[in-house]
Design a protein around this motif. Structure first.
Motif, PDB file in Angstrom:
ATOM      1  N   MET A   1      -1.414 -17.403   6.701  1.00 40.96           N
ATOM      2  CA  MET A   1      -1.806 -16.987   5.370  1.00 40.96           C
ATOM      3  C   MET A   1      -1.794 -15.460   5.235  1.00 40.96           C
ATOM      4  O   MET A   1      -1.376 -14.930   4.223  1.00 40.96           O
ATOM      5  N   ALA A   2      -2.260 -14.756   6.279  1.00 41.38           N
ATOM      6  CA  ALA A   2      -2.306 -13.299   6.225  1.00 41.38           C
ATOM      7  C   ALA A   2      -0.899 -12.711   6.138  1.00 41.38           C
ATOM      8  O   ALA A   2      -0.685 -11.712   5.445  1.00 41.38           O
ATOM      9  N   LEU A   3       0.064 -13.318   6.823  1.00 42.29           N
ATOM     10  CA  LEU A   3       1.437 -12.824   6.743  1.00 42.29           C
ATOM     11  C   LEU A   3       2.028 -13.041   5.355  1.00 42.29           C
ATOM     12  O   LEU A   3       2.799 -12.213   4.865  1.00 42.29           O
ATOM     13  N   ILE A   4       1.656 -14.133   4.711  1.00 43.73           N
ATOM     14  CA  ILE A   4       2.124 -14.380   3.340  1.00 43.73           C
ATOM     15  C   ILE A   4       1.552 -13.315   2.402  1.00 43.73           C
ATOM     16  O   ILE A   4       2.269 -12.766   1.566  1.00 43.73           O
ATOM     17  N   LEU A   5       0.266 -13.025   2.559  1.00 45.56           N
ATOM     18  CA  LEU A   5      -0.353 -11.976   1.738  1.00 45.56           C
ATOM     19  C   LEU A   5       0.302 -10.618   1.991  1.00 45.56           C
ATOM     20  O   LEU A   5       0.527  -9.843   1.055  1.00 45.56           O
ATOM     21  N   ALA A   6       0.627 -10.338   3.242  1.00 45.33           N
ATOM     22  CA  ALA A   6       1.279  -9.074   3.568  1.00 45.33           C
ATOM     23  C   ALA A   6       2.669  -9.006   2.935  1.00 45.33           C
ATOM     24  O   ALA A   6       3.069  -7.957   2.415  1.00 45.33           O
ATOM     25  N   ALA A   7       3.407 -10.117   2.969  1.00 42.37           N
ATOM     26  CA  ALA A   7       4.734 -10.146   2.341  1.00 42.37           C
ATOM     27  C   ALA A   7       4.612  -9.911   0.838  1.00 42.37           C
ATOM     28  O   ALA A   7       5.415  -9.163   0.250  1.00 42.37           O
ATOM     29  N   LEU A   8       3.627 -10.524   0.211  1.00 45.14           N
ATOM     30  CA  LEU A   8       3.413 -10.317  -1.222  1.00 45.14           C
ATOM     31  C   LEU A   8       3.030  -8.865  -1.516  1.00 45.14           C
ATOM     32  O   LEU A   8       3.478  -8.285  -2.510  1.00 45.14           O
ATOM     33  N   LEU A   9       2.213  -8.289  -0.664  1.00 48.85           N
ATOM     34  CA  LEU A   9       1.830  -6.887  -0.836  1.00 48.85           C
ATOM     35  C   LEU A   9       3.056  -5.983  -0.702  1.00 48.85           C
ATOM     36  O   LEU A   9       3.234  -5.047  -1.479  1.00 48.85           O
ATOM     37  N   GLY A  10       3.912  -6.264   0.275  1.00 49.30           N
ATOM     38  CA  GLY A  10       5.140  -5.496   0.437  1.00 49.30           C
ATOM     39  C   GLY A  10       6.033  -5.610  -0.793  1.00 49.30           C
ATOM     40  O   GLY A  10       6.604  -4.614  -1.261  1.00 49.30           O
ATOM     41  N   ALA A  11       6.149  -6.822  -1.342  1.00 54.28           N
ATOM     42  CA  ALA A  11       6.942  -7.020  -2.555  1.00 54.28           C
ATOM     43  C   ALA A  11       6.334  -6.252  -3.724  1.00 54.28           C
ATOM     44  O   ALA A  11       7.062  -5.658  -4.534  1.00 54.28           O
ATOM     45  N   PHE A  12       5.011  -6.232  -3.808  1.00 56.64           N
ATOM     46  CA  PHE A  12       4.341  -5.475  -4.870  1.00 56.64           C
ATOM     47  C   PHE A  12       4.632  -3.985  -4.753  1.00 56.64           C
ATOM     48  O   PHE A  12       4.897  -3.313  -5.751  1.00 56.64           O
ATOM     49  N   PHE A  13       4.585  -3.447  -3.525  1.00 58.57           N
ATOM     50  CA  PHE A  13       4.913  -2.035  -3.320  1.00 58.57           C
ATOM     51  C   PHE A  13       6.330  -1.741  -3.815  1.00 58.57           C
ATOM     52  O   PHE A  13       6.589  -0.709  -4.422  1.00 58.57           O
ATOM     53  N   CYS A  14       7.252  -2.670  -3.534  1.00 60.73           N
ATOM     54  CA  CYS A  14       8.634  -2.491  -3.992  1.00 60.73           C
ATOM     55  C   CYS A  14       8.704  -2.473  -5.513  1.00 60.73           C
ATOM     56  O   CYS A  14       9.424  -1.636  -6.092  1.00 60.73           O
ATOM     57  N   LEU A  15       7.969  -3.342  -6.169  1.00 64.95           N
ATOM     58  CA  LEU A  15       7.975  -3.365  -7.633  1.00 64.95           C
ATOM     59  C   LEU A  15       7.407  -2.077  -8.221  1.00 64.95           C
ATOM     60  O   LEU A  15       7.925  -1.557  -9.207  1.00 64.95           O
ATOM     61  N   VAL A  16       6.364  -1.576  -7.620  1.00 64.44           N
ATOM     62  CA  VAL A  16       5.790  -0.304  -8.069  1.00 64.44           C
ATOM     63  C   VAL A  16       6.822   0.811  -7.913  1.00 64.44           C
ATOM     64  O   VAL A  16       7.003   1.647  -8.801  1.00 64.44           O
ATOM     65  N   GLY A  17       7.534   0.805  -6.794  1.00 63.97           N
ATOM     66  CA  GLY A  17       8.562   1.810  -6.560  1.00 63.97           C
ATOM     67  C   GLY A  17       9.691   1.735  -7.581  1.00 63.97           C
ATOM     68  O   GLY A  17      10.162   2.763  -8.081  1.00 63.97           O
ATOM     69  N   VAL A  18      10.123   0.523  -7.907  1.00 64.79           N
ATOM     70  CA  VAL A  18      11.172   0.347  -8.913  1.00 64.79           C
ATOM     71  C   VAL A  18      10.694   0.882 -10.257  1.00 64.79           C
ATOM     72  O   VAL A  18      11.456   1.549 -10.978  1.00 64.79           O
ATOM     73  N   ALA A  19       9.431   0.626 -10.595  1.00 62.65           N
ATOM     74  CA  ALA A  19       8.887   1.135 -11.859  1.00 62.65           C
ATOM     75  C   ALA A  19       8.905   2.658 -11.884  1.00 62.65           C
ATOM     76  O   ALA A  19       9.183   3.268 -12.927  1.00 62.65           O
ATOM     77  N   MET A  20       8.618   3.290 -10.762  1.00 66.41           N
ATOM     78  CA  MET A  20       8.610   4.753 -10.709  1.00 66.41           C
ATOM     79  C   MET A  20      10.010   5.331 -10.882  1.00 66.41           C
ATOM     80  O   MET A  20      10.165   6.432 -11.405  1.00 66.41           O
ATOM     81  N   ILE A  21      11.007   4.605 -10.432  1.00 68.05           N
ATOM     82  CA  ILE A  21      12.385   5.069 -10.585  1.00 68.05           C
ATOM     83  C   ILE A  21      12.906   4.746 -11.979  1.00 68.05           C
ATOM     84  O   ILE A  21      13.535   5.576 -12.635  1.00 68.05           O
ATOM     85  N   TRP A  22      12.642   3.531 -12.431  1.00 70.33           N
ATOM     86  CA  TRP A  22      13.185   3.042 -13.701  1.00 70.33           C
ATOM     87  C   TRP A  22      12.569   3.756 -14.908  1.00 70.33           C
ATOM     88  O   TRP A  22      13.271   4.120 -15.838  1.00 70.33           O
ATOM     89  N   ALA A  23      11.261   3.911 -14.899  1.00 71.36           N
ATOM     90  CA  ALA A  23      10.566   4.516 -16.041  1.00 71.36           C
ATOM     91  C   ALA A  23       9.479   5.454 -15.528  1.00 71.36           C
ATOM     92  O   ALA A  23       8.293   5.119 -15.555  1.00 71.36           O
TER      93      ALA A  23
END
Length: 120
Positions: A1-23
């Motif tokens: 379960m902790a690895l799943i949460l970590a993967a989701l957190l990593g994906a969230f960081f990526c989305l935040v990064g895309v937002a910073m580049i896109w807008a």
């Protein structure tokens, strides 16, 4: 379960990064800073976006590879990011308004400790 949460957190960081580049203007506002005060510095947001994407991919990749202890160590190191973001935002907003940047701190610390202490 902790690895799943970590993967989701990593994906969230990526989305935040895309937002910073896109807008970057919207990302600055979401960060809690009025973009009109950052006319010269808004160009730095894509660089922060690349930082967040890279960190997110590291966390996501280690979690998907089921490298629990390595994922935990990376998350513990990443705990410095919300602290740094808080300090940066506090200079502009004041500590009370910038406290929302500390939301990720307990997540990265607790998840990092859980995973780093996992037996091999």
């Amino acid at each position: 379960m902790a690895l799943i949460l970590a993967a989701l957190l990593g994906a969230f960081f990526c989305l935040v990064g895309v937002a910073m580049i896109w807008a970057p203007g919207n990302a600055v506002q979401a960060f809690g800073i009025d973009p009109s005060h950052m006319a010269a510095d808004i160009g730095l947001m894509p660089a922060l976006g690349v930082r967040d994407i890279a960190l997110g991919l590291i966390v996501f990749g280690l979690a998907v590879a089921r490298q629990a202890r390595a994922t935990g160590a990376v998350l513990l190191a990443l705990s410095l990011v919300p602290l740094g973001d808080f300090v940066i935002a506090a200079k502009s907003l004041g500590a009370t308004a910038a406290v929302r940047h500390l939301i990720a701190l307990p997540v990265t610390l607790i998840l990092g400790l859980v995973l780093a202490r996992r037996p091999t």
